[in-house]
Motif scaffolding. Sequence first.
Motif, PDB file in Angstrom:
ATOM      1  N   ARG A 269     -11.613 -23.312 -44.760  1.00 37.88           N
ATOM      2  CA  ARG A 269     -12.007 -24.644 -45.218  1.00 37.88           C
ATOM      3  C   ARG A 269     -13.527 -24.767 -45.289  1.00 37.88           C
ATOM      4  N   GLU A 270     -14.209 -24.312 -44.240  1.00 37.44           N
ATOM      5  CA  GLU A 270     -15.666 -24.439 -44.215  1.00 37.44           C
ATOM      6  C   GLU A 270     -16.308 -23.649 -45.356  1.00 37.44           C
ATOM      7  N   VAL A 271     -15.811 -22.432 -45.589  1.00 32.29           N
ATOM      8  CA  VAL A 271     -16.400 -21.619 -46.663  1.00 32.29           C
ATOM      9  C   VAL A 271     -16.153 -22.293 -48.006  1.00 32.29           C
ATOM     10  N   ARG A 272     -14.949 -22.835 -48.175  1.00 30.17           N
ATOM     11  CA  ARG A 272     -14.649 -23.523 -49.445  1.00 30.17           C
ATOM     12  C   ARG A 272     -15.561 -24.737 -49.616  1.00 30.17           C
ATOM     13  N   GLU A 273     -15.755 -25.492 -48.542  1.00 26.86           N
ATOM     14  CA  GLU A 273     -16.605 -26.684 -48.629  1.00 26.86           C
ATOM     15  C   GLU A 273     -18.065 -26.319 -48.909  1.00 26.86           C
ATOM     16  N   GLU A 274     -18.531 -25.226 -48.310  1.00 29.65           N
ATOM     17  CA  GLU A 274     -19.955 -24.887 -48.442  1.00 29.65           C
ATOM     18  C   GLU A 274     -20.263 -24.126 -49.718  1.00 29.65           C
ATOM     19  N   THR A 275     -19.295 -23.332 -50.204  1.00 29.98           N
ATOM     20  CA  THR A 275     -19.593 -22.434 -51.322  1.00 29.98           C
ATOM     21  C   THR A 275     -18.725 -22.677 -52.548  1.00 29.98           C
ATOM     22  N   GLY A 276     -17.640 -23.433 -52.384  1.00 28.18           N
ATOM     23  CA  GLY A 276     -16.707 -23.635 -53.477  1.00 28.18           C
ATOM     24  C   GLY A 276     -15.746 -22.471 -53.671  1.00 28.18           C
ATOM     25  N   LEU A 277     -15.826 -21.460 -52.793  1.00 21.11           N
ATOM     26  CA  LEU A 277     -15.012 -20.255 -53.005  1.00 21.11           C
ATOM     27  C   LEU A 277     -13.800 -20.220 -52.086  1.00 21.11           C
ATOM     28  N   PRO A 278     -12.624 -19.849 -52.634  1.00 21.99           N
ATOM     29  CA  PRO A 278     -11.476 -19.618 -51.762  1.00 21.99           C
ATOM     30  C   PRO A 278     -11.582 -18.236 -51.115  1.00 21.99           C
ATOM     31  N   ILE A 279     -11.307 -18.146 -49.840  1.00 17.95           N
ATOM     32  CA  ILE A 279     -11.343 -16.865 -49.128  1.00 17.95           C
ATOM     33  C   ILE A 279      -9.929 -16.579 -48.648  1.00 17.95           C
ATOM     34  N   ALA A 280      -9.347 -15.490 -49.145  1.00 16.90           N
ATOM     35  CA  ALA A 280      -7.937 -15.245 -48.851  1.00 16.90           C
ATOM     36  C   ALA A 280      -7.726 -14.674 -47.456  1.00 16.90           C
ATOM     37  N   ASP A 281      -8.350 -13.566 -47.166  1.00 17.81           N
ATOM     38  CA  ASP A 281      -8.013 -12.844 -45.941  1.00 17.81           C
ATOM     39  C   ASP A 281      -9.229 -12.506 -45.097  1.00 17.81           C
ATOM     40  N   PRO A 282      -9.795 -13.515 -44.431  1.00 14.89           N
ATOM     41  CA  PRO A 282     -10.896 -13.182 -43.525  1.00 14.89           C
ATOM     42  C   PRO A 282     -10.372 -12.309 -42.383  1.00 14.89           C
ATOM     43  N   ILE A 283     -11.145 -11.315 -41.999  1.00 13.03           N
ATOM     44  CA  ILE A 283     -10.749 -10.392 -40.923  1.00 13.03           C
ATOM     45  C   ILE A 283     -11.495 -10.812 -39.664  1.00 13.03           C
ATOM     46  N   PHE A 284     -10.757 -10.944 -38.568  1.00  6.83           N
ATOM     47  CA  PHE A 284     -11.402 -11.362 -37.326  1.00  6.83           C
ATOM     48  C   PHE A 284     -12.393 -10.295 -36.870  1.00  6.83           C
ATOM     49  N   LEU A 285     -13.588 -10.727 -36.474  1.00  7.23           N
ATOM     50  CA  LEU A 285     -14.602  -9.775 -35.994  1.00  7.23           C
ATOM     51  C   LEU A 285     -14.783  -9.871 -34.494  1.00  7.23           C
ATOM     52  N   THR A 286     -15.143 -11.038 -34.001  1.00  6.62           N
ATOM     53  CA  THR A 286     -15.400 -11.194 -32.569  1.00  6.62           C
ATOM     54  C   THR A 286     -15.543 -12.668 -32.228  1.00  6.62           C
ATOM     55  N   GLU A 287     -15.599 -12.925 -30.938  1.00  4.22           N
ATOM     56  CA  GLU A 287     -15.939 -14.256 -30.443  1.00  4.22           C
ATOM     57  C   GLU A 287     -17.377 -14.213 -29.939  1.00  4.22           C
ATOM     58  N   ALA A 288     -18.104 -15.291 -30.117  1.00  5.01           N
ATOM     59  CA  ALA A 288     -19.480 -15.336 -29.628  1.00  5.01           C
ATOM     60  C   ALA A 288     -19.772 -16.747 -29.140  1.00  5.01           C
ATOM     61  N   VAL A 289     -20.869 -16.890 -28.432  1.00  4.77           N
ATOM     62  CA  VAL A 289     -21.292 -18.215 -27.990  1.00  4.77           C
ATOM     63  C   VAL A 289     -22.699 -18.456 -28.511  1.00  4.77           C
ATOM     64  N   ASP A 290     -22.896 -19.619 -29.093  1.00  2.00           N
ATOM     65  CA  ASP A 290     -24.207 -19.964 -29.635  1.00  2.00           C
ATOM     66  C   ASP A 290     -25.098 -20.478 -28.500  1.00  2.00           C
ATOM     67  N   HIS A 291     -25.459 -19.575 -27.607  1.00  2.00           N
ATOM     68  CA  HIS A 291     -26.230 -19.966 -26.425  1.00  2.00           C
ATOM     69  C   HIS A 291     -27.550 -20.629 -26.791  1.00  2.00           C
ATOM     70  N   GLU A 292     -28.207 -20.104 -27.835  1.00  3.23           N
ATOM     71  CA  GLU A 292     -29.537 -20.611 -28.180  1.00  3.23           C
ATOM     72  C   GLU A 292     -29.442 -21.899 -28.999  1.00  3.23           C
ATOM     73  N   GLY A 293     -28.246 -22.183 -29.558  1.00  4.44           N
ATOM     74  CA  GLY A 293     -28.071 -23.380 -30.376  1.00  4.44           C
ATOM     75  C   GLY A 293     -27.367 -24.465 -29.591  1.00  4.44           C
ATOM     76  N   ASP A 294     -26.152 -24.836 -30.043  1.00  4.63           N
ATOM     77  CA  ASP A 294     -25.465 -25.946 -29.389  1.00  4.63           C
ATOM     78  C   ASP A 294     -24.431 -25.497 -28.361  1.00  4.63           C
ATOM     79  N   GLY A 295     -24.409 -24.196 -28.017  1.00  3.87           N
ATOM     80  CA  GLY A 295     -23.540 -23.725 -26.947  1.00  3.87           C
ATOM     81  C   GLY A 295     -22.089 -23.584 -27.344  1.00  3.87           C
ATOM     82  N   ARG A 296     -21.802 -23.753 -28.639  1.00  4.29           N
ATOM     83  CA  ARG A 296     -20.402 -23.678 -29.052  1.00  4.29           C
ATOM     84  C   ARG A 296     -19.859 -22.253 -29.034  1.00  4.29           C
TER      85      ARG A 296
END
Length: 360
Positions: A269-296
């Motif tokens: 959804r986010e990619v479609r909203e930001e770029t207008g492009l449908p993304i069929a099969d995103p491949i999971f890469l990893t989990e991370a924490v945005d420590h330097e940003g908002d901690g999400r």
Amino acid sequence: MRIPTDEEILALHSKHAPTPGALDLVYTHCVIVGTLAEQLCSRPGPGLGVDADLVRAGSLLHDIGVYRLYDDAGNLDHAGYIRHGVLGYELLRAEGLPEAIARFASHHIGVGITRADVLAQHLPIPPDDYLAETGEERLVMYADNFHSKTTPPVFRTASACAARLRRFGEDKVRAFQAMRDTFGEPDLAALSEAYGHAVIDEPDLTVPDRSEGDPTSGRRAAMLLIVTEDGGLLMHHRDDKPGIPNPGCWAGFGGAVEAGETVEEAVRREVREETGLPIADPIFLTEAVDHEGDGRAVSLFYIVGGVRPEDIDLQEGAGVAVHRVEDLPGLQVTPFVRRAIYSHLLPIIAGRPGGPNGRG
Ligand SMILES: [Fe+2]
């Protein structure tokens, strides 16, 4: 039950490995898993009550089914990789090994696969429970989590293992934690040095159970990294505004996970909203924490090819551009994104056909 010797096991590997490279990759991993399991069960203190010989043989044989996934050209069937468990079981039974040994192959993957997992995820194996039942099976399964036959192979700390398992659900993280409580954590430093395989560490994102009804989505985000066909990165330039996390940095495309959404749904959804492009099969890469940003906590995905900058109808952010991997050091990249690229994405890019370690 007669347990095969190390020499007999190596002979089986040599017999079934399609190439010397496959033998080296799989057998080395099996030896490492055996060493990890031995380390975990030989600690002082109350014994775990496991048969060390059986653990050794099970470790050395658990991945032998991987050989059956290579085609005549030497390419590994990555899509059907999960089949290596049942294929290994069949191979070992056909070689006359007892059920208790063959089960290490079929019952070692992840932290156990249930019939419900097979059905819900449409896994290409017969619907059944593939759970470790004996102490020996649990120990081999647990030890296997700490080393991966990626290109290049890597060790993972317990917290990195937990972070990786999260994509399969909280129940998998809990199953891992139960084994962690039983067996403790292995010391990876000496093995990492001996084999020259890096140790990947990631913060443990295990979120304490919150009161019921909280979707935890307010603190989660999803992001897509786009690898171009020639191994560059198509990146998103964030606005340089005060008050937003990581202003002016390069990152992937994405945003917050909304209530009721899976992280995959959010990234699409986010990619479609930001770029207008449908993304069929995103491949999971990893989990991370945005420590330097908002901690999400951010679930990172990637795709390879199929998107050009000129296809993008940018709705958010300052711009897009394709960056060469070798230009990343001089680029202002969102720190958690940089860490994820270096630890997880570059090994994948390097291992692609045409990449420096490509086997295709
Ligand atoms: Fe395996």
